[in-house]
Design a protein around this motif. Structure first.
Motif, PDB file in Angstrom:
ATOM      1  N   GLN A 497       0.858  -1.178   0.000  1.00 18.16           N
ATOM      2  CA  GLN A 497       0.000   0.000   0.000  1.00 18.16           C
ATOM      3  C   GLN A 497       0.898   1.232   0.000  1.00 18.16           C
ATOM      4  O   GLN A 497       1.645   1.464   0.949  1.00 18.16           O
ATOM      5  CB  GLN A 497      -0.862  -0.039   1.259  1.00 18.16           C
ATOM      6  N   SER A 498       0.834   1.995  -1.074  1.00 19.00           N
ATOM      7  CA  SER A 498       1.748   3.128  -1.204  1.00 19.00           C
ATOM      8  C   SER A 498       1.371   4.242  -0.233  1.00 19.00           C
ATOM      9  O   SER A 498       0.198   4.444   0.082  1.00 19.00           O
ATOM     10  CB  SER A 498       1.711   3.661  -2.629  1.00 19.00           C
ATOM     11  N   SER A 499       2.366   4.990   0.209  1.00 15.11           N
ATOM     12  CA  SER A 499       2.105   6.090   1.139  1.00 15.11           C
ATOM     13  C   SER A 499       3.318   6.996   1.188  1.00 15.11           C
ATOM     14  O   SER A 499       4.421   6.617   0.779  1.00 15.11           O
ATOM     15  CB  SER A 499       1.817   5.553   2.543  1.00 15.11           C
ATOM     16  N   THR A 512       4.452   0.954  -4.527  1.00 13.85           N
ATOM     17  CA  THR A 512       4.391  -0.262  -5.322  1.00 13.85           C
ATOM     18  C   THR A 512       4.809   0.064  -6.757  1.00 13.85           C
ATOM     19  O   THR A 512       4.776   1.223  -7.171  1.00 13.85           O
ATOM     20  CB  THR A 512       2.958  -0.829  -5.353  1.00 13.85           C
ATOM     21  N   GLY A 519       3.035   3.234  -7.689  1.00 14.88           N
ATOM     22  CA  GLY A 519       1.951   3.423  -6.733  1.00 14.88           C
ATOM     23  C   GLY A 519       1.724   4.874  -6.358  1.00 14.88           C
ATOM     24  O   GLY A 519       0.735   5.198  -5.702  1.00 14.88           O
TER      25      GLY A 519
ATOM     26  N   THR B  97      -8.057   4.874  -1.883  1.00 13.30           N
ATOM     27  CA  THR B  97      -6.935   5.412  -1.094  1.00 13.30           C
ATOM     28  C   THR B  97      -5.793   4.408  -0.991  1.00 13.30           C
ATOM     29  O   THR B  97      -4.631   4.740  -1.245  1.00 13.30           O
ATOM     30  CB  THR B  97      -7.407   5.786   0.321  1.00 13.30           C
ATOM     31  N   GLU B  98      -6.142   3.174  -0.621  1.00  9.99           N
ATOM     32  CA  GLU B  98      -5.092   2.193  -0.310  1.00  9.99           C
ATOM     33  C   GLU B  98      -4.691   1.352  -1.511  1.00  9.99           C
ATOM     34  O   GLU B  98      -3.640   0.731  -1.504  1.00  9.99           O
ATOM     35  CB  GLU B  98      -5.576   1.258   0.812  1.00  9.99           C
ATOM     36  N   GLY B  99      -5.557   1.313  -2.524  1.00  5.82           N
ATOM     37  CA  GLY B  99      -5.293   0.421  -3.636  1.00  5.82           C
ATOM     38  C   GLY B  99      -5.595  -1.020  -3.252  1.00  5.82           C
ATOM     39  O   GLY B  99      -6.083  -1.297  -2.158  1.00  5.82           O
ATOM     40  N   SER B 101      -3.642  -4.525  -2.922  1.00  5.79           N
ATOM     41  CA  SER B 101      -2.280  -5.047  -2.951  1.00  5.79           C
ATOM     42  C   SER B 101      -2.158  -6.150  -3.983  1.00  5.79           C
ATOM     43  O   SER B 101      -3.082  -6.931  -4.202  1.00  5.79           O
ATOM     44  CB  SER B 101      -1.878  -5.562  -1.561  1.00  5.79           C
ATOM     45  N   PRO B 106      -3.304   0.845  -7.923  1.00  7.11           N
ATOM     46  CA  PRO B 106      -2.383   1.456  -6.965  1.00  7.11           C
ATOM     47  C   PRO B 106      -3.136   2.242  -5.892  1.00  7.11           C
ATOM     48  O   PRO B 106      -4.325   2.539  -6.058  1.00  7.11           O
ATOM     49  CB  PRO B 106      -1.549   2.404  -7.835  1.00  7.11           C
ATOM     50  N   SER B 107      -2.422   2.584  -4.849  1.00  8.52           N
ATOM     51  CA  SER B 107      -3.025   3.470  -3.854  1.00  8.52           C
ATOM     52  C   SER B 107      -2.948   4.903  -4.376  1.00  8.52           C
ATOM     53  O   SER B 107      -2.224   5.200  -5.320  1.00  8.52           O
ATOM     54  CB  SER B 107      -2.294   3.330  -2.526  1.00  8.52           C
ATOM     55  N   HIS B 108      -3.751   5.775  -3.783  1.00 11.18           N
ATOM     56  CA  HIS B 108      -3.797   7.166  -4.259  1.00 11.18           C
ATOM     57  C   HIS B 108      -3.656   8.130  -3.096  1.00 11.18           C
ATOM     58  O   HIS B 108      -4.382   9.110  -2.999  1.00 11.18           O
ATOM     59  CB  HIS B 108      -5.082   7.411  -5.045  1.00 11.18           C
ATOM     60  N   THR B 109      -2.677   7.838  -2.251  1.00 14.29           N
ATOM     61  CA  THR B 109      -2.463   8.742  -1.112  1.00 14.29           C
ATOM     62  C   THR B 109      -1.883  10.071  -1.568  1.00 14.29           C
ATOM     63  O   THR B 109      -1.849  11.025  -0.803  1.00 14.29           O
ATOM     64  CB  THR B 109      -1.510   8.102  -0.086  1.00 14.29           C
ATOM     65  N   ASP B 110      -1.418  10.131  -2.816  1.00 11.42           N
ATOM     66  CA  ASP B 110      -0.916  11.407  -3.313  1.00 11.42           C
ATOM     67  C   ASP B 110      -2.027  12.240  -3.958  1.00 11.42           C
ATOM     68  O   ASP B 110      -1.757  13.285  -4.541  1.00 11.42           O
ATOM     69  CB  ASP B 110       0.249  11.190  -4.304  1.00 11.42           C
TER      70      ASP B 110
END
Lengths: 601, 250
Positions: A497-499, A512, A519, B97-99, B101, B106-110
C-alpha cells in the motif's frame, strides 16, 4: 601443431597404452592423432537448455558470472563487490549495508556449498582478495545474502568450503604476509614479524569461528573429502617482502590444517582472543598444522575426486607434487616425516598452476608458460615415483591452448561425482584469437572435450577481465533450487500500500510498482530533505521486473517480481525530477513514470 | 475523451439530478477520474481502458488475465457488506486510497482527500444500481480473538478448510491448484485462478479481520462465495483465519 609435437603425442600415447595394458586405446600414428574428433556437442540449439551451470569469478570486475555450460552463454552477472547501475547493487540501502562503503573488489574463487562430497545447491562462496572479504550468494535467488570482513588478513585469496559431511566451515587464506594487528605501530618495515592467516568461517552464521596464524604466507585453498583437513599452498616460506626474497629458498610448503585438533583447541579454550576472534598458533610444532615440503613457489592445490590425493602445482618448478591424504594422520602423529606424504612428483611441463580431474584417475594440469593443458595419470605417476623407468612418463596427452592458461576446471571435478566430460581452460591472454578491441583484450576461455583418451579443443569464448576460476555444476543439482520469484514478505518493509510519510525533514515514500504504474504519481519534498524511497514490485508474473531511475540524482535499481529495494538520499537538487521505469515491462512502459518535486528553500 | 464521457446517458442524467456543490463535486470527480483512473477503467467505466490488461497471474504454467473493474456492472469484490450488495462509500474510499495489494490498482495517497471523495461519487454514476438499491450496511466484525494464529486454532482451522471444501479450489496446500481450479470463470466469462496462499499477502487485506471479512462477504463477481451461512460458528471462522495465515507463511 608442430611435427615435433605430433611425434611426442604418438610416443606418449603408445607408451601409455602399452604400459597400462589398455586394449581400448591401441597405438595410433601421428596422422590419426590429429584427426581425433570431439564426441561431445557443445552447441545448444535455440530454446534448449544447457547441461551445466558454470559459476565464474569476475576478478577485478568484482562480480560473479553465471553461464550455461557448455554453450557458455552468460546468463547472469551477480554484482558482489562492485557497483551495478542496472540492479542498483551498491546504490540501494540493502546492498550498501553489505558493502561497507567499498564498491571495488577482486573475486577469484567461487565455490558452491557441499553435502557428502557433492554440491547441495544452497550457497556459493566468493572472496574479495583486494579488501579481504567473503560473500555468500544464495543459490535460490543467485544474489548475495551475506558478507563478512576478514580482519588481520591481506590478499584473502584461497577460499574453499568444507566438503563433508556438509559445509559448516569455509576456509580462507591470506596470501600477503602482514602484521596481524595492522594498526600502524612498531617497525612496520620489518617483514620478519609478518604472518599468514588461515581463517575459518561458520557458513551458516557467516561469523569467524577462528583464525590460525602461520609464519608463512598462505595462497590457494582446498579441503579434503572427509571433513578433517584443509590445505594451503605457501610460496613465501622465506618471509620475504620483495620478489627476490620470496624466491630464495629451494622448497616451500603445502600447509595442512588438522580440523580435529583445531576443534579441540577451540573447545578447550586453547587460544588467545583478538578483536573477539579466537586466534590459534599454527606454527610448525604446535600440532595443528603439518608443513609438507614441495618445490619452491607452488601455486594451486586440488584434491582428487576419490579424496585420496592433494596435487600441488609447482609454478616455478616444472613438477606437480602428489600428497597422499590418507597418510597425513601419520604425519600429524609424528610417525612419518612430512616429506614422506609426497608420493609422486612428476615433471609435467613449464609453469604448472592448477589441476583438475576426470574421475577416471587422470589429472589435467594447466601450464602457464607452455600454454598447454597436460593430462597425466595419477596412479602411473605414483608407480613411476616408486619404480622409475627410463624414458617413462605419466603424461597421457597435451593440448595447446591460447594462451597462458591460469585455472582449468573440468565438469563436476571439485566433487566426488567428477564426470570427465568437459574441461575449461581459462586463458589469461587472447592476443589474436578475437577481433581487436583495443589495447585491453578479452580473456579466452577455451572449451575442451575430455571424454576420450585425447583432449579435443571445442570452442573459444571471450570473457571480460578476469574470470580466475570456475566451478561447473550439473544442472539437476541447481535448477530446481532456483526460484522464479522471491516471497514478498522476505523484505521487512515490503510495500503493498503506497504512502508518503514525513517525520521532520525526513520523507519516506513507500511505493508499489505494478505494470505500468508506480503506486504514487508525485512526491513533493523540500530541498535538503532526507528522502527514502521503498519500492516493491507487486507484479507476480515471473520475469516482469521494474526499474527505478531518479533523474539527475544518480539513483537506479531494478526490482524483480515481489522484490523490495530502498534508497535514501538528500534532495539537494530543486526542481521537477522524473522517476521512470528502466526495465521494459509493458506496452505502456514509457508512460510508467512519476515526479519527484523538490521545492527550493 | 471528455466528449465521450459526457455523452454517456447515465452521467448526463446524474448531473441533471444534482445541483450546486454536489454537481461541482461530480465535475471534479470526473476530472480526477480522467487524470488517474481512465487509462485502466476506461471512459465508460467498463474496465476497457487503454491498458487493457493490468494484472496477470501465473499458477502452474496457467496464465490468466484479470481486467480492471467494470463499474457499469455495479459488482465489487472487496466490500464490508454482505454478499450481493453494493459496497459502502467508505469501502470505495478505502480501495481508492489504499489500492488493492498485488493488483494493478495502486493506492492514491498522493491525491487529496477531497478529490478522492469526489471520484468515489463519480464512480457511482456508471451504474444505476447505486440509485436502485437500498442503503448498505457493513457487516459488524469484532477484533480477532487472541487464539487466532495459535497452533490449536490452526489445527482446528485445517479441519474447517476440509469441511468447507476450500481445497477443491485452493488446493490441499493452499497453492490455488485444487481439482476445480482449472476451469473457473468470473462473472464476465474470463478465466480466474483461485488465490495461492503460499505466494503471500491476499488482495482483500492480510490482517485476521480482513481475512475474516472475505469469508463473510465473498468476492462478488468471482467463484469465491460468502461463507456467512455455511460457517455459522464464530469459532470456526477464526480458526479458518488461523489456518489461512499459516498457509501464507508457506
Amino acid at each position: 601443431m608442430t611435427a615435433q609435437r605430433l611425434l611426442f603425442f604418438a610416443v606418449a600415447t603408445t607408451a601409455t597404452s602399452l604400459l597400462l595394458g589398455c586394449a581400448a586405446a591401441p597405438p595410433q600414428d601421428a596422422t590419426e592423432t590429429t584427426a581425433t574428433e570431439a564426441t561431445l556437442h557443445h552447441e545448444v540449439p535455440p530454446g534448449e537448455l544447457d547441461e551445466y551451470y558454470a559459476f565464474f569469478s569476475g576478478g577485478q570486475s568484482g562480480e560473479v558470472r553465471v553461464a550455461g555450460f557448455p554453450s557458455m552463454r552468460v546468463l547472469k552477472r551477480i554484482p558482489v563487490w562492485n557497483l551495478d547501475s542496472a540492479t542498483g547493487w551498491g546504490i540501494t540501502n540493502e546492498s550498501k549495508a553489505m558493502l561497507d562503503g567499498m564498491v571495488t573488489g577482486d573475486t577469484h574463487h567461487v565455490h558452491p556449498s557441499y553435502a557428502d562430497g557433492t554440491y547441495d545447491g544452497k550457497w556459493l562462496f566468493v572472496n574479495d582478495k583486494a579488501n579481504n572479504r567473503l560473500a555468500r550468494i544464495r543459490i535460490d535467488t543467485l544474489e548475495v545474502d551475506a558478507t563478512l570482513n576478514i580482519p588481520h588478513t591481506q590478499g584473502t585469496h584461497g577460499v574453499f568450503p568444507q566438503r563433508a559431511p556438509t559445509t559448516e566451515w569455509v576456509v580462507l587464506n591470506s596470501e600477503f604476509r602482514s602484521p596481524f594487528e595492522n594498526e600502524g605501530e612498531g617497525d612496520m618495515l620489518d617483514a620478519s614479524s609478518y604472518g599468514g592467516v588461515h581463517t575459518i568461517v561458520d557458513a551458516e552464521s557467516m561469523e569467524i569461528a577462528g583464525q590460525v596464524t602461520t609464519p608463512v604466507n598462505l595462497d590457494l585453498a582446498a579441503t579434503d573429502y572427509s571433513g578433517r583437513y584443509s590445505f594451503a599452498t605457501s610460496y613465501n616460506s622465506e618471509g620475504g617482502a620483495t620478489i627476490s626474497e620470496m624466491l630464495a629458498a629451494d622448497r616451500d610448503y603445502l600447509v595442512v590444517f588438522d580440523w580435529q585438533r583445531i576443534k579441540a583447541a577451540l573447545a578447550s579454550g586453547d587460544y588467545r582472543t583478538v578483536d573477539g576472534i579466537p586466534v590459534l598458533d599454527g606454527s610448525e610444532g604446535t600440532g595443528l598444522t603439518a608443513y609438507i615440503p614441495v618445490p619452491k613457489n607452488p601455486h594451486g592445490v586440488n584434491v582428487s575426486p576419490d579424496g585420496n590425493y592433494a596435487v600441488v602445482c609447482g609454478k616455478v618448478s616444472p613438477t606437480v607434487s602428489v600428497i597422499d591424504i590418507n597418510i597425513l594422520a601419520d604425519v600429524f602423529a609424528g610417525t612419518i616425516d612430512p616429506a614422506d606424504a609426497v608420493v609422486a612428483e612428476p615433471e609435467v611441463g613449464l609453469g604448472p598452476l592448477h589441476t583438475t580431474y576426470d574421475g577416471r584417475g587422470n589429472a589435467y594440469t594447466s601450464l602457464f608458460i607452455d600454454s598447454q593443458i597436460v593430462k597425466w595419470n595419477i596412479q602411473r605417476a605414483i608407480d613411476l615415483q616408486a619404480s622409475p623407468q627410463e624414458g617413462e612418463t605419466p603424461v597421457v596427452d597435451r593440448l595447446d591452448v591460447h594462451y597462458q592458461v591460469g585455472h582449468t576446471m573440468a565438469s563436476m571435478a571439485e566433487t566426488k561425482d567428477a564426470d570427465g566430460r568437459y574441461l575449461l581452460s581459462l586463458n589469461k591472454i587472447s592476443k589474436d584469437r578475437f577481433l581487436n578491441v583495443g589495447p585491453l583484450k578479452p580473456e579466452n576461455d577455451q572449451l575442451v572435450d575430455i571424454s576420450g583418451e585425447q583432449m579435443v579443443l571445442l570452442a573459444d569464448h571471450a570473457a571480460y577481465v578476469e574470470p580466475h576460476d570456475v566451478t561447473i555444476v550439473r544442472r539437476d543439482l541447481i535448477e530446481d533450487k532456483v526460484v522464479h520469484r522471491v516471497r514478498l514478505e522476505d523484505h521487512p518493509d515490503a510495500v503493498t500500500q503506497s504512502s508518503v510519510e514525513r517525520i521532520g525533514n525526513r520523507v519516506i515514500a513507500r511505493m508499489t510498482a505494478t505494470a505500468p504504474v508506480f503506486g504514487l504519481q508525485e512526491v513533493e519534498v523540500n530541498e535538503g530533505d532526507e528522502v527514502t524511497f521503498i519500492v516493491t514490485n507487486t507484479d507476480e508474473i515471473p520475469d516482469l521486473a521494474h526499474g527505478f531511475a531518479l533523474s539527475n540524482y544518480g539513483i537506479q535499481f531494478i526490482v524483480a517480481p515481489f522484490e523490495t529495494k530502498s534508497v535514501t538520499f538528500i534532495a539537494d537538487k530543486p526542481g521537477v525530477h522524473w522517476i521512470y521505469c528502466t526495465t521494459f515491462c509493458h506496452a505502456l512502459h514509457l508512460e510508467m513514470r512519476m515526479r519527484l518535486v523538490v521545492r527550493a528553500r | 475523451m471528455k466528449h465521450q464521457t459526457l455523452a454517456a446517458p447515465l452521467l448526463v442524467s446524474g448531473l441533471l439530478a444534482l445541483s450546486g456543490s454536489a454537481a461541482q463535486d461530480l465535475a471534479r470527480g470526473e476530472q480526477v477520474y480522467n487524470s488517474r483512473c481512465v487509462v485502466c477503467h476506461g471512459p465508460q467505466g467498463d474496465g476497457k481502458g487503454l491498458i487493457g490488461i493490468v494484472h496477470r497471474a501465473q499458477t502452474s504454467g496457467l496464465v490468466t488475465t484479470t481486467y480492471p473493474r467494470d463499474f457499469t456492472a455495479g459488482v465489487f469484490k472487496f466490500r464490508s457488506t454482505p454478499s450481493g450488495q453494493l459496497p459502502t462509500d467508505d469501502d470505495l474510499m478505502r480501495i481508492v486510497t489504499e489500492g488493492i495489494s498485488r493488483s494493478g490498482m495502486p493506492s492514491h495517497t498522493d491525491v487529496s482527500e477531497a478529490d478522492r471523495l469526489s471520484v468515489v461519487q463519480y464512480i457511482k454514476t456508471f451504474s444505476d444500481r447505486w440509485e436502485r438499491d437500498d442503503p448498505r450496511e457493513p457487516l459488524q466484525i469484532t477484533d480477532a480473538p487472541t487464539l487466532v494464529g495459535s497452533d490449536e486454532s490452526t489445527e482446528r482451522g485445517r479441519a474447517v478448510y476440509q469441511t468447507m471444501q476450500c481445497a477443491v479450489c485452493h488446493g490441499e496446500a493452499g497453492r490455488g491448484d485444487g481439482t476445480a481450479s482449472a476451469g473457473l470463470q468470473d462473472s464476465w466469462g474470463d478465466a480466474i485462478v483461485p488465490f495461492d496462499f503460499t505466494s503471500g499477502p491476499v488482495k482483500g487485506g492480510s490482517t485476521p479481520e480482513m481475512i475474516y471479512r472475505t469469508f463473510m462477504t465473498g468476492l462478488d463477481g468471482t467463484p469465491m462465495p460468502s461463507y456467512q451461512d455455511a460457517m455459522p460458528e464464530e469459532a470456526d471462522r477464526w480458526d479458518l483465519v488461523s489456518f489461512c495465515l499459516r498457509l501464507m507463511q508457506g
